[in-house]
Design a protein around this motif. Structure first.
Motif, PDB file in Angstrom:
ATOM      1  N   ILE A   1      20.169  10.482 -68.824  1.00  0.00           N
ATOM      2  CA  ILE A   1      20.478  11.693 -68.057  1.00  0.00           C
ATOM      3  C   ILE A   1      21.597  11.434 -67.052  1.00  0.00           C
ATOM      4  CG2 ILE A   1      19.559  13.336 -66.382  1.00  0.00           C
ATOM      5  CD1 ILE A   1      16.857  13.089 -67.778  1.00  0.00           C
ATOM      6  N   ILE A   2      21.500  10.315 -66.321  1.00  0.00           N
ATOM      7  CA  ILE A   2      22.524   9.995 -65.317  1.00  0.00           C
ATOM      8  C   ILE A   2      23.879   9.787 -65.977  1.00  0.00           C
ATOM      9  CG2 ILE A   2      23.244   8.277 -63.612  1.00  0.00           C
ATOM     10  CD1 ILE A   2      20.263   7.792 -63.034  1.00  0.00           C
ATOM     11  N   GLY A   3      23.907   9.015 -67.077  1.00  0.00           N
ATOM     12  CA  GLY A   3      25.166   8.763 -67.760  1.00  0.00           C
ATOM     13  C   GLY A   3      25.779  10.018 -68.340  1.00  0.00           C
TER      14      GLY A   3
ATOM     15  N   ALA B   1       5.575  -8.410 -69.161  1.00  0.00           N
ATOM     16  CA  ALA B   1       5.531  -8.243 -70.628  1.00  0.00           C
ATOM     17  C   ALA B   1       5.794  -6.812 -71.063  1.00  0.00           C
ATOM     18  CB  ALA B   1       4.197  -8.740 -71.185  1.00  0.00           C
ATOM     19  N   TYR B   2       6.739  -6.135 -70.404  1.00  0.00           N
ATOM     20  CA  TYR B   2       7.107  -4.786 -70.818  1.00  0.00           C
ATOM     21  C   TYR B   2       7.709  -4.811 -72.226  1.00  0.00           C
ATOM     22  CZ  TYR B   2       6.461  -2.371 -66.322  1.00  0.00           C
ATOM     23  OH  TYR B   2       5.930  -1.796 -65.198  1.00  0.00           O
ATOM     24  N   SER B   3       7.343  -3.823 -73.006  1.00  0.00           N
ATOM     25  CA  SER B   3       7.944  -3.617 -74.316  1.00  0.00           C
ATOM     26  C   SER B   3       8.886  -2.421 -74.251  1.00  0.00           C
ATOM     27  CB  SER B   3       6.856  -3.367 -75.357  1.00  0.00           C
ATOM     28  OG  SER B   3       6.138  -2.174 -75.049  1.00  0.00           O
ATOM     29  N   PHE B   4       9.449  -2.060 -75.400  1.00  0.00           N
ATOM     30  CA  PHE B   4      10.362  -0.915 -75.422  1.00  0.00           C
ATOM     31  C   PHE B   4       9.634   0.369 -75.035  1.00  0.00           C
ATOM     32  CE2 PHE B   4      12.515   2.632 -77.495  1.00  0.00           C
ATOM     33  CZ  PHE B   4      13.809   2.451 -77.020  1.00  0.00           C
TER      34      PHE B   4
ATOM     35  N   THR C   1      13.157  -2.268 -61.674  1.00  0.00           N
ATOM     36  CA  THR C   1      11.779  -2.118 -62.145  1.00  0.00           C
ATOM     37  C   THR C   1      11.644  -2.572 -63.596  1.00  0.00           C
ATOM     38  OG1 THR C   1      11.538  -0.208 -60.676  1.00  0.00           O
ATOM     39  CG2 THR C   1       9.868  -0.502 -62.370  1.00  0.00           C
ATOM     40  N   ALA C   2      12.610  -2.225 -64.423  1.00  0.00           N
ATOM     41  CA  ALA C   2      12.529  -2.542 -65.848  1.00  0.00           C
ATOM     42  C   ALA C   2      12.694  -4.037 -66.105  1.00  0.00           C
ATOM     43  CB  ALA C   2      13.587  -1.750 -66.611  1.00  0.00           C
ATOM     44  N   THR C   3      13.698  -4.671 -65.500  1.00  0.00           N
ATOM     45  CA  THR C   3      13.939  -6.089 -65.786  1.00  0.00           C
ATOM     46  C   THR C   3      12.814  -6.973 -65.241  1.00  0.00           C
ATOM     47  OG1 THR C   3      15.370  -6.178 -63.818  1.00  0.00           O
ATOM     48  CG2 THR C   3      16.426  -5.892 -65.960  1.00  0.00           C
ATOM     49  N   ARG C   4      12.327  -6.662 -64.024  1.00  0.00           N
ATOM     50  CA  ARG C   4      11.195  -7.436 -63.512  1.00  0.00           C
ATOM     51  C   ARG C   4       9.960  -7.242 -64.399  1.00  0.00           C
ATOM     52  NH1 ARG C   4      12.112  -5.406 -57.348  1.00  0.00           N
ATOM     53  NH2 ARG C   4      13.812  -6.826 -56.773  1.00  0.00           N
TER      54      ARG C   4
ATOM     55  N   SER D   1      10.265   5.542 -70.891  1.00  0.00           N
ATOM     56  CA  SER D   1      10.090   6.569 -69.853  1.00  0.00           C
ATOM     57  C   SER D   1       9.475   5.902 -68.620  1.00  0.00           C
ATOM     58  CB  SER D   1       9.168   7.678 -70.365  1.00  0.00           C
ATOM     59  OG  SER D   1       8.920   8.634 -69.372  1.00  0.00           O
ATOM     60  N   PRO D   2      10.157   6.052 -67.463  1.00  0.00           N
ATOM     61  CA  PRO D   2      11.314   6.920 -67.217  1.00  0.00           C
ATOM     62  C   PRO D   2      12.659   6.209 -67.297  1.00  0.00           C
ATOM     63  CG  PRO D   2      10.450   6.168 -65.137  1.00  0.00           C
ATOM     64  CD  PRO D   2       9.606   5.511 -66.196  1.00  0.00           C
ATOM     65  N   HIS D   3      12.705   4.904 -67.589  1.00  0.00           N
ATOM     66  CA  HIS D   3      13.928   4.141 -67.401  1.00  0.00           C
ATOM     67  C   HIS D   3      15.045   4.561 -68.356  1.00  0.00           C
ATOM     68  CE1 HIS D   3      10.421   1.743 -66.129  1.00  0.00           C
ATOM     69  NE2 HIS D   3      11.176   1.401 -65.120  1.00  0.00           N
ATOM     70  N   ILE D   4      14.789   4.499 -69.662  1.00  0.00           N
ATOM     71  CA  ILE D   4      15.821   4.845 -70.637  1.00  0.00           C
ATOM     72  C   ILE D   4      16.220   6.312 -70.493  1.00  0.00           C
ATOM     73  CG2 ILE D   4      16.373   5.005 -73.079  1.00  0.00           C
ATOM     74  CD1 ILE D   4      16.222   2.159 -72.063  1.00  0.00           C
TER      75      ILE D   4
END
Length: 368
Positions: free
Chosen positions: A350-352, A334-337, A325-328, A342-345
């Motif tokens: 959390i998972i790591g 044109a996603y920014s930081f 979802t994030a890379t696409r 949220s929720p990707h980072i």
């Protein structure tokens, strides 16, 4: 300060291990380049080779025009004329064609009277996905011809506009996924083998008697995998932009942040698997037991929304799901930081962290 010195020393050791010989370097670089060049052509949902059998029982001008349009379509590579229903079925049974088109005897007359003129499209269910796409192509041809012959319908025909991927180029959809697929293989291969390889070589005991804590050991085993994946991400980015012309509308720093956090989450999973294993063979088995389910529920093969509710909940703990979802979004939307935080980072963190804590507890409990 001593903690940082210990971690840097272990990171240097792991990187030297990975880049020890030219062969190891080629293993980390060559597969990435080859898969970036081949993957967009091998994995595609487009159907560009569609042999078709046509049974025309009409013979009128409209039916002949429809046959000519089907034959002229760029994705219809070959047409077979069937003289009857039995021959049409035989062509499909023998897999000589992918779809069959049956034009009834009253096709031209019904069309001339302004009535609905149906055409039967018979698909080979053994190739369900490809044949359904091909049937959609033929249906579109017949619908367009009908609309052109009826001015009212033609005027009411909708204008289709595809956002984010106007030409529906599958490379724009697939290449951003390689950051996740190749990153997963590299990260898990390095992190899953890390502790198991030390145990199998008999050097894990030497690490345990050093002043280094188990926490420092896990961080030192995790960071090299992240650094290597970030290096591979540079190669993928260059091939996608310069080789295939995939647009990058979003932030490049955001792309590397999300890839790094994704690799950190996977490295935590790899360390958790490795902490439970005594040999590299066991670690390989554990790695592939994770890869296949993670790929299937990530949304790469089929949309997560189409899955049962239970699998949709499981997908929320799959790093691949968030990475795709994030890379696409970064490439095409044109996603920014701020868009990926949220929720990707948060999910990657959390998972790591959860898996690194689990690996730490396993190392404390496991007797060597």
């Amino acid at each position: 300060m001593s903690i940082l010195v210990h971690i840097i020393a272990l990171i240097r050791k792991e990187l030297q291990e990975q880049f020890r010989t030219p062969r190891n370097i080629m293993v980390l670089i060559f597969p990435v380049v080859m898969q970036c060049l081949l993957f967009p052509f091998m994995v595609t949902m487009d159907v560009t080779d569609c042999p078709t059998a046509i049974l025309n029982e009409d013979g009128g001008a409209a039916s002949l025009e429809l046959v000519q349009r089907i034959q002229a379509a760029p994705y219809i590579t070959r047409t077979v004329r069937a003289d009857g229903a039995a021959q049409l079925r035989e062509c499909i049974d023998s897999q000589d064609v992918m779809v069959g088109v049956h034009i009834p005897a009253d096709f031209s007359r019904r069309l001339a009277r302004g009535e609905n003129a149906d055409v039967q499209v018979i698909c080979d269910g053994r190739r369900s996905n490809s044949s359904q796409i091909a049937a959609g192509y033929i249906t579109s041809i017949a619908s367009q011809m009908t609309a052109e012959r009826n001015g009212a319908n033609a005027a009411a025909a909708p204008a289709v506009r595809n956002l984010y991927n106007p030409a529906l180029d599958p490379k724009w959809f697939l290449l951003p996924c390689l950051f996740g697929l190749l990153g997963m293989l590299t990260t898990l291969n390095i992190s899953c083998m890390s502790i198991a390889k030390e145990r199998e070589a008999g050097t894990y005991e030497q690490l345990c008697v050093t002043p280094m804590s188990r926490f420092e050991l896990l961080i030192g085993k995790t960071v090299p995998a992240v650094l290597i994946v970030l290096g591979q991400a540079v190669i993928i980015l260059l091939i996608a932009r310069l080789g295939f012309g995939v647009p990058l509308h979003g932030s490049i720093p955001a792309l590397f942040v999300v890839v790094g956090m994704y690799s950190m989450a996977l490295a935590g999973i790899g360390c958790a698997i490795s902490s439970c294993c005594s040999t590299q063979q066991q670690a390989y088995i554990g790695m592939f037991c994770f890869i296949i389910p993670a790929l299937l529920i990530s949304g790469f093969v089929s949309p997560v929304e189409n899955m049962p509710s239970l699998l949709q909940y499981i997908a929320t703990v799959d790093p691949l799901y968030y990475l795709f979802t994030a890379t696409r979004g970064i490439f095409l939307k044109a996603y920014s930081f701020q868009d990926i935080f949220s929720p990707h980072i948060i999910a990657f963190a959390i998972i790591g962290a959860t898996n690194l804590i689990l690996a730490y507890l396993m190392l404390r409990l496991k007797k060597d």
